[in-house]
Design a protein around this motif. Structure first.
Motif, PDB file in Angstrom:
ATOM      1  N   LEU A   1       0.738  -1.134  -0.001  1.00  0.00           N
ATOM      2  CA  LEU A   1       0.008   0.049  -0.137  1.00  0.00           C
ATOM      3  C   LEU A   1       0.835   1.284   0.019  1.00  0.00           C
ATOM      4  CD1 LEU A   1      -2.486  -1.147   2.600  1.00  0.00           C
ATOM      5  CD2 LEU A   1      -2.953  -0.963   0.239  1.00  0.00           C
ATOM      6  N   GLY A   2       1.798   1.205   0.793  1.00  0.00           N
ATOM      7  CA  GLY A   2       2.836   2.248   1.180  1.00  0.00           C
ATOM      8  C   GLY A   2       3.623   2.758  -0.219  1.00  0.00           C
ATOM      9  N   ASN A   3       3.819   1.637  -0.675  1.00  0.00           N
ATOM     10  CA  ASN A   3       4.823   1.544  -2.231  1.00  0.00           C
ATOM     11  C   ASN A   3       3.930   2.296  -3.178  1.00  0.00           C
ATOM     12  OD1 ASN A   3       7.412   1.240  -3.311  1.00  0.00           O
ATOM     13  ND2 ASN A   3       6.425  -0.654  -4.373  1.00  0.00           N
ATOM     14  N   GLU A   4       2.987   2.191  -3.380  1.00  0.00           N
ATOM     15  CA  GLU A   4       2.101   2.856  -4.253  1.00  0.00           C
ATOM     16  C   GLU A   4       2.207   4.406  -3.974  1.00  0.00           C
ATOM     17  OE1 GLU A   4       0.702   1.618  -6.922  1.00  0.00           O
ATOM     18  OE2 GLU A   4       0.637  -0.535  -6.166  1.00  0.00           O
TER      19      GLU A   4
ATOM     20  N   ILE B   1      -4.532  -0.154  10.186  1.00  0.00           N
ATOM     21  CA  ILE B   1      -3.311   0.550  10.727  1.00  0.00           C
ATOM     22  C   ILE B   1      -2.956   1.743   9.510  1.00  0.00           C
ATOM     23  CG2 ILE B   1      -0.930   0.449  11.346  1.00  0.00           C
ATOM     24  CD1 ILE B   1      -1.619  -2.109  12.511  1.00  0.00           C
ATOM     25  N   PHE B   2      -3.046   1.290   8.458  1.00  0.00           N
ATOM     26  CA  PHE B   2      -2.567   2.029   7.286  1.00  0.00           C
ATOM     27  C   PHE B   2      -3.467   3.190   7.030  1.00  0.00           C
ATOM     28  CE2 PHE B   2      -1.952   3.451   2.927  1.00  0.00           C
ATOM     29  CZ  PHE B   2      -0.668   3.520   2.695  1.00  0.00           C
ATOM     30  N   SER B   3      -4.704   2.954   7.065  1.00  0.00           N
ATOM     31  CA  SER B   3      -5.561   4.190   6.896  1.00  0.00           C
ATOM     32  C   SER B   3      -5.513   5.397   8.006  1.00  0.00           C
ATOM     33  CB  SER B   3      -7.047   3.526   7.264  1.00  0.00           C
ATOM     34  OG  SER B   3      -7.288   3.005   8.403  1.00  0.00           O
ATOM     35  N   LEU B   4      -4.999   4.830   9.298  1.00  0.00           N
ATOM     36  CA  LEU B   4      -4.612   5.855  10.309  1.00  0.00           C
ATOM     37  C   LEU B   4      -3.248   6.510  10.226  1.00  0.00           C
ATOM     38  CD1 LEU B   4      -5.832   3.640  13.552  1.00  0.00           C
ATOM     39  CD2 LEU B   4      -7.032   5.698  12.287  1.00  0.00           C
ATOM     40  N   PHE B   5      -2.361   5.700   9.608  1.00  0.00           N
ATOM     41  CA  PHE B   5      -0.925   6.254   9.429  1.00  0.00           C
ATOM     42  C   PHE B   5      -0.729   6.031   7.877  1.00  0.00           C
ATOM     43  CE2 PHE B   5      -1.520   4.886  13.809  1.00  0.00           C
ATOM     44  CZ  PHE B   5      -1.289   6.112  14.600  1.00  0.00           C
TER      45      PHE B   5
ATOM     46  N   LEU C   1       4.809   1.072   8.635  1.00  0.00           N
ATOM     47  CA  LEU C   1       5.744  -0.183   8.903  1.00  0.00           C
ATOM     48  C   LEU C   1       6.069  -0.328  10.270  1.00  0.00           C
ATOM     49  CD1 LEU C   1       7.696  -0.352   5.447  1.00  0.00           C
ATOM     50  CD2 LEU C   1       6.129  -2.413   6.274  1.00  0.00           C
ATOM     51  N   SER C   2       6.465   0.871  10.813  1.00  0.00           N
ATOM     52  CA  SER C   2       7.254   0.443  12.156  1.00  0.00           C
ATOM     53  C   SER C   2       6.062   0.250  13.285  1.00  0.00           C
ATOM     54  CB  SER C   2       7.730   1.968  12.474  1.00  0.00           C
ATOM     55  OG  SER C   2       8.869   2.267  11.696  1.00  0.00           O
ATOM     56  N   ILE C   3       4.705   0.820  13.109  1.00  0.00           N
ATOM     57  CA  ILE C   3       3.633   0.403  13.977  1.00  0.00           C
ATOM     58  C   ILE C   3       3.372  -0.939  13.746  1.00  0.00           C
ATOM     59  CG2 ILE C   3       1.510   0.999  14.578  1.00  0.00           C
ATOM     60  CD1 ILE C   3       1.922   3.950  13.921  1.00  0.00           C
ATOM     61  N   THR C   4       3.185  -1.388  12.667  1.00  0.00           N
ATOM     62  CA  THR C   4       2.762  -3.025  12.300  1.00  0.00           C
ATOM     63  C   THR C   4       3.647  -3.871  12.702  1.00  0.00           C
ATOM     64  OG1 THR C   4       1.688  -2.029  10.166  1.00  0.00           O
ATOM     65  CG2 THR C   4       2.207  -4.476  10.502  1.00  0.00           C
TER      66      THR C   4
ATOM     67  N   ALA D   1     -11.773   1.212   6.809  1.00  0.00           N
ATOM     68  CA  ALA D   1     -10.548   1.714   6.630  1.00  0.00           C
ATOM     69  C   ALA D   1     -10.413   2.343   5.002  1.00  0.00           C
ATOM     70  CB  ALA D   1      -9.621   0.715   6.753  1.00  0.00           C
ATOM     71  N   SER D   2     -11.305   1.920   4.133  1.00  0.00           N
ATOM     72  CA  SER D   2     -11.344   2.232   2.545  1.00  0.00           C
ATOM     73  C   SER D   2     -11.305   3.675   2.390  1.00  0.00           C
ATOM     74  CB  SER D   2     -12.305   1.346   1.924  1.00  0.00           C
ATOM     75  OG  SER D   2     -13.648   1.846   2.289  1.00  0.00           O
ATOM     76  N   ILE D   3     -12.120   4.412   3.230  1.00  0.00           N
ATOM     77  CA  ILE D   3     -12.343   5.984   2.791  1.00  0.00           C
ATOM     78  C   ILE D   3     -11.028   6.598   3.159  1.00  0.00           C
ATOM     79  CG2 ILE D   3     -13.619   7.946   3.311  1.00  0.00           C
ATOM     80  CD1 ILE D   3     -16.305   6.099   3.717  1.00  0.00           C
ATOM     81  N   PRO D   4     -10.508   6.659   4.174  1.00  0.00           N
ATOM     82  CA  PRO D   4      -9.434   7.250   4.526  1.00  0.00           C
ATOM     83  C   PRO D   4      -8.120   6.841   3.456  1.00  0.00           C
ATOM     84  CG  PRO D   4     -10.245   6.365   6.726  1.00  0.00           C
ATOM     85  CD  PRO D   4     -10.959   5.618   5.480  1.00  0.00           C
ATOM     86  N   ILE D   5      -8.162   5.382   3.242  1.00  0.00           N
ATOM     87  CA  ILE D   5      -7.147   5.047   2.135  1.00  0.00           C
ATOM     88  C   ILE D   5      -7.323   5.794   0.901  1.00  0.00           C
ATOM     89  CG2 ILE D   5      -6.119   3.069   1.064  1.00  0.00           C
ATOM     90  CD1 ILE D   5      -6.592   1.381   3.392  1.00  0.00           C
ATOM     91  N   LYS D   6      -8.692   5.971   0.543  1.00  0.00           N
ATOM     92  CA  LYS D   6      -8.947   6.542  -0.881  1.00  0.00           C
ATOM     93  C   LYS D   6      -8.406   7.999  -0.761  1.00  0.00           C
ATOM     94  CE  LYS D   6     -12.652   7.268  -3.710  1.00  0.00           C
ATOM     95  NZ  LYS D   6     -14.337   7.299  -4.216  1.00  0.00           N
ATOM     96  N   ASN D   7      -8.739   8.713   0.316  1.00  0.00           N
ATOM     97  CA  ASN D   7      -8.435  10.068   0.675  1.00  0.00           C
ATOM     98  C   ASN D   7      -6.778  10.285   0.311  1.00  0.00           C
ATOM     99  OD1 ASN D   7     -10.907  10.889   0.927  1.00  0.00           O
ATOM    100  ND2 ASN D   7     -10.854  10.776   3.234  1.00  0.00           N
ATOM    101  N   ALA D   8      -6.045   9.263   1.073  1.00  0.00           N
ATOM    102  CA  ALA D   8      -4.610   9.417   1.068  1.00  0.00           C
ATOM    103  C   ALA D   8      -4.124   8.967  -0.376  1.00  0.00           C
ATOM    104  CB  ALA D   8      -4.210   8.411   1.861  1.00  0.00           C
ATOM    105  N   TYR D   9      -4.793   8.037  -1.313  1.00  0.00           N
ATOM    106  CA  TYR D   9      -4.349   8.042  -2.496  1.00  0.00           C
ATOM    107  C   TYR D   9      -4.699   8.969  -3.331  1.00  0.00           C
ATOM    108  CZ  TYR D   9      -2.440   2.962  -2.049  1.00  0.00           C
ATOM    109  OH  TYR D   9      -2.051   1.966  -1.809  1.00  0.00           O
ATOM    110  N   GLN D  10      -5.750   9.751  -3.356  1.00  0.00           N
ATOM    111  CA  GLN D  10      -6.149  10.835  -3.996  1.00  0.00           C
ATOM    112  C   GLN D  10      -5.152  11.896  -3.753  1.00  0.00           C
ATOM    113  OE1 GLN D  10     -10.374  11.297  -2.854  1.00  0.00           O
ATOM    114  NE2 GLN D  10     -10.939  10.128  -5.009  1.00  0.00           N
ATOM    115  N   ASN D  11      -4.613  12.133  -2.624  1.00  0.00           N
ATOM    116  CA  ASN D  11      -3.727  13.414  -2.376  1.00  0.00           C
ATOM    117  C   ASN D  11      -2.237  12.907  -2.253  1.00  0.00           C
ATOM    118  OD1 ASN D  11      -6.222  14.853  -1.523  1.00  0.00           O
ATOM    119  ND2 ASN D  11      -6.394  13.797   0.452  1.00  0.00           N
TER     120      ASN D  11
END
Length: 392
Positions: free
Chosen positions: A216-219, A295-299, A306-309, A379-389
């Motif tokens: 997810l983060g690599n994208e 976790i990714f949706s929060l951070f 990765l550190s928190i996970t 968690a899908s909505i925060p991830i979508k926002n992160a990807y759009q921004n």
């Protein structure tokens, strides 16, 4: 409506095949998904092929050197877990061996031991254990305690027989109550069954969560997240399902292979059948991925997530309850234990592999594992926002 479903399914397949190509053309994924779990399985099974540690070295200080003291040493040496490797003349030499780690324990038999024993003066045998090694300590203490009971009984038996008492009466006095012990679930008290059946899925769970965070983060790192979203026509659930499913299937295949090795080839207890624990494994994998999504949706930063996970996934090994009972933890930690998928997989494993109870008794564990992906939908909505921004 059918055309919309068909369109979303085609988008899902495009992302699915895209992610499969990522896995195939990047060896690090194959290492994390396939090679490392199988290597860990080989490592643990090889390391614990005897079930329990055998022939743990101890030192003996025999200051009596009588027939009785030599018989006690021979008896102790005959136990599977104990190996008398050093006979030293004094306490200082034995203590030095213990400090260096050459032996795990030492037994000291005092002078005039046999003489005092026959005179009913209750001589003392001193046993020293290295408390730094809890498994070796426990096994050697068990042998020492057994030796103490057997030796005392043998001495009493011989002395009372010499007085003319019948052996049947003596044995009834020495052991008025006979204890018939049955170790349910793990009758051989095999440490490998206790450890490998959970530590290996635990390792797989750690890899699942870290892999999910990395993909997810690599994208975001490669600035390809908007292009990925556009492939799903901005439908985040289509994108996430297409992206996660290849890892789900591959990890399930690997975990199923581990199950076959453990429960078919190694013949570990699996009362309700291999298929049951494999289905539980699938639920566990999806639960680990879902927790990682939360976790990714929060951070939404690869380094932070990765550190928190890594911290959370490693903690799951302790919080699952297979090393230390959850019921004996602090009430706050007992509540926190329910937040780890491995805890519920462990309970599912105990019910279905060791105890062999009906599946209806595992409904809480199953419900908890299903609950993780349901929460993961949030968690899908925060991830979508992160990807759009991600490119801003």
């Amino acid at each position: 409506m059918p055309s919309m479903i068909k369109t979303r399914f085609n988008d899902f397949l495009k992302i699915f095949y895209r992610e499969l190509k990522e896995i195939v053309f990047h060896p690090k994924y194959l290492f994390l998904i396939v090679l490392f779990p199988l290597f860990s399985t080989f490592l643990f099974l090889t390391m614990m092929q005897n079930g329990l540690p055998q022939a743990l070295p101890i030192a003996v200080i025999d200051q009596d050197n009588s027939a009785t003291s030599r018989r006690i040493i021979r008896q102790l040496d005959n136990y599977k877990q104990t190996d008398v490797t050093a006979r030293v003349p004094n306490f200082q030499e034995a203590q030095e061996l213990l400090k260096k780690g050459d032996v795990y324990a030492m037994l000291s038999i005092p002078p005039k031991f046999e003489q005092e024993l026959l005179s009913f003066r209750q001589p003392t045998i001193t046993y020293y254990l290295n408390g730094a090694f809890i498994v070796a300590n426990s096994l050697l203490f068990k042998d020492q305690k057994t030796l103490s009971i057997v030796s005392n009984a043998a001495v009493n038996l011989e002395l009372r027989k010499a007085k003319g008492e019948r052996e049947e009466q003596i044995m009834a006095d020495l052991q008025p109550i006979y204890i018939d012990t049955h170790a349910l679930g793990n009758p051989l008290i095999n440490y490998a069954i206790y450890l490998c059946s959970i530590i290996l899925p635990g390792i797989v769970g750690i890899l699942i969560m870290l892999t999910t965070q990395y993909t997810l983060g690599n994208e975001i790192k490669r600035e390809s997240c908007k292009r990925l979203l556009s492939m799903a026509r901005n439908n985040i659930r289509t994108m996430l399902s297409g992206k996660m499913l290849p890892y789900t299937l591959l990890y399930w295949l690997v975990l199923s292979c581990i199950d076959v090795i453990l429960y078919k080839f190694m013949e570990y207890p699996c009362q309700n059948g291999l298929l049951t624990i494999m289905i539980g494994g699938l639920l566990y994998i999806v639960a680990c991925q879902s927790l990682s999504l939360i976790i990714f949706s929060l951070f939404p930063s690869m380094q932070i997530s990765l550190s928190i996970t890594a911290l959370i996934s490693v903690l799951s090994l302790s919080m699952s309850g297979f090393t230390f009972p959850v019921s004996e933890m602090n009430p706050l930690l007992q509540t926190m234990a329910e937040l780890f998928p491995l805890r519920h997989y462990f309970l599912f494993y105990v019910d279905n592999c060791l105890n062999g109870v009906s599946l209806q008794y595992s409904w809480q564990s199953v419900a908890a594992l299903i609950g993780f992906p349901l929460l993961g939908l949030l968690a899908s909505i925060p991830i979508k926002n992160a990807y759009q921004n991600c490119n801003k």
